[in-house]
Design an enzyme around this catalytic site. Sequence first.
Site, PDB file in Angstrom:
ATOM      1  N   CYS A 148       0.880  -1.104   0.001  1.00  0.00           N
ATOM      2  CA  CYS A 148       0.056   0.092  -0.022  1.00  0.00           C
ATOM      3  C   CYS A 148       0.756   1.233  -0.122  1.00  0.00           C
ATOM      4  CB  CYS A 148      -0.899  -0.167   1.230  1.00  0.00           C
ATOM      5  SG  CYS A 148      -2.208   1.457   1.277  1.00  0.00           S
ATOM      6  N   CYS A 163      -5.834  -4.007   6.994  1.00  0.00           N
ATOM      7  CA  CYS A 163      -7.070  -2.986   7.127  1.00  0.00           C
ATOM      8  C   CYS A 163      -8.265  -3.741   6.703  1.00  0.00           C
ATOM      9  CB  CYS A 163      -6.797  -1.379   6.585  1.00  0.00           C
ATOM     10  SG  CYS A 163      -6.433  -1.779   4.800  1.00  0.00           S
TER      11      CYS A 163
END
Length: 360
Positions: free
Chosen positions: A97, A199
């Site tokens: 990410c 997440c």
Amino acid sequence: MSKKVMLAMSGGVDSSCALLLLQKQGYEVIGATMRLFDTDSDVCGSFRDREDARAVAARFNIPHYVFDFRDKFKKEVIDRFNDQYLRGLTPNPCVDCNRFLKFSALLEEADRLGCDYIATGHYARVGFDPESGRYLLKTAACEGGLNPKDQSYVLYNLTQAQLARVLFPLGDIAKEEVRKLAEKNGLVNHDKPDSQDICFVPDGKYADFIENYTGIKPHEGKVIDKNGNVLGSHGGMISYTIGQRKGLGIAFGKPMYVIGKNAEENTVTVGEKDELFSEGLIAEELNWIAAEKVTEEISCFAKTRYKQKETPCKVIPLEEDTVRVIFDTPQRAVTCGQRIVFYNGENVIGGGVIKKPIKM
């Protein structure tokens, strides 16, 4: 004329406090939040996070943008995560990410809006070495020494061009001080809990997520020892992690641990505690920061997991983009797909992807 900074705002206390500090340092700040999911459930990049970030931006009277990165996040993070797990690896989606979204796609948006820098709430520092002419990634510090919140491990992929334009306002502050500063300045999220684990899998049930997302059902396979002897069966390889002891579903009469996985043969290998340890590893897909590349053997320190303490090692270059690492002390549960990051004191030398452990 003040420099213009795009601040990545997650809605959490760290990026909000970073905004406060950047303004105090005289920067012109604009806020940016990444939308990562189709769902608005309580995960990173959710509707709640976007609204928290928007509220903080309004509190400090700065522009706030929401960038729709759902397609890019699916391709570069979620799909990589699923693919690597199904191939028997253990990926690190936070590293991906940062690499493909926060310091790449978001930096492109910063360029489009005429920003000089991009900033985040990471606990790390950037330096410059005039002798080598290179920007350096440094561990976070705080009063008393190394900051326990140091996040340099997940930032090892930063390039020289990115480091030249990255600001980490929290690099010299302890987390406790960040929360106190946020509360003192009336930030609504001063006591918001930190995000945990991955997440997009907030419950930690990776196997369920992969099955639901891909539609690929786990297949039963063999549990074997290092000599190939069949000891039992498993209900799906992706449910097992290197170093796992509990939940193996087989009574061995002594403590046994997962020491390996083979996706092609759909096997899970178990062994005793001493079989978990590796004297070294092979790493590839390297990114060097402190030097353009490493061409001869060096001694340094390394971490093979985010929370792990650094350990002394030797790094030996092999063919292009590959190194052999030999630890001074054997390391537990070295895992293919995870990252190894190299340190020299407070400086990050570089890092790469663990290809295979070298067993004792």
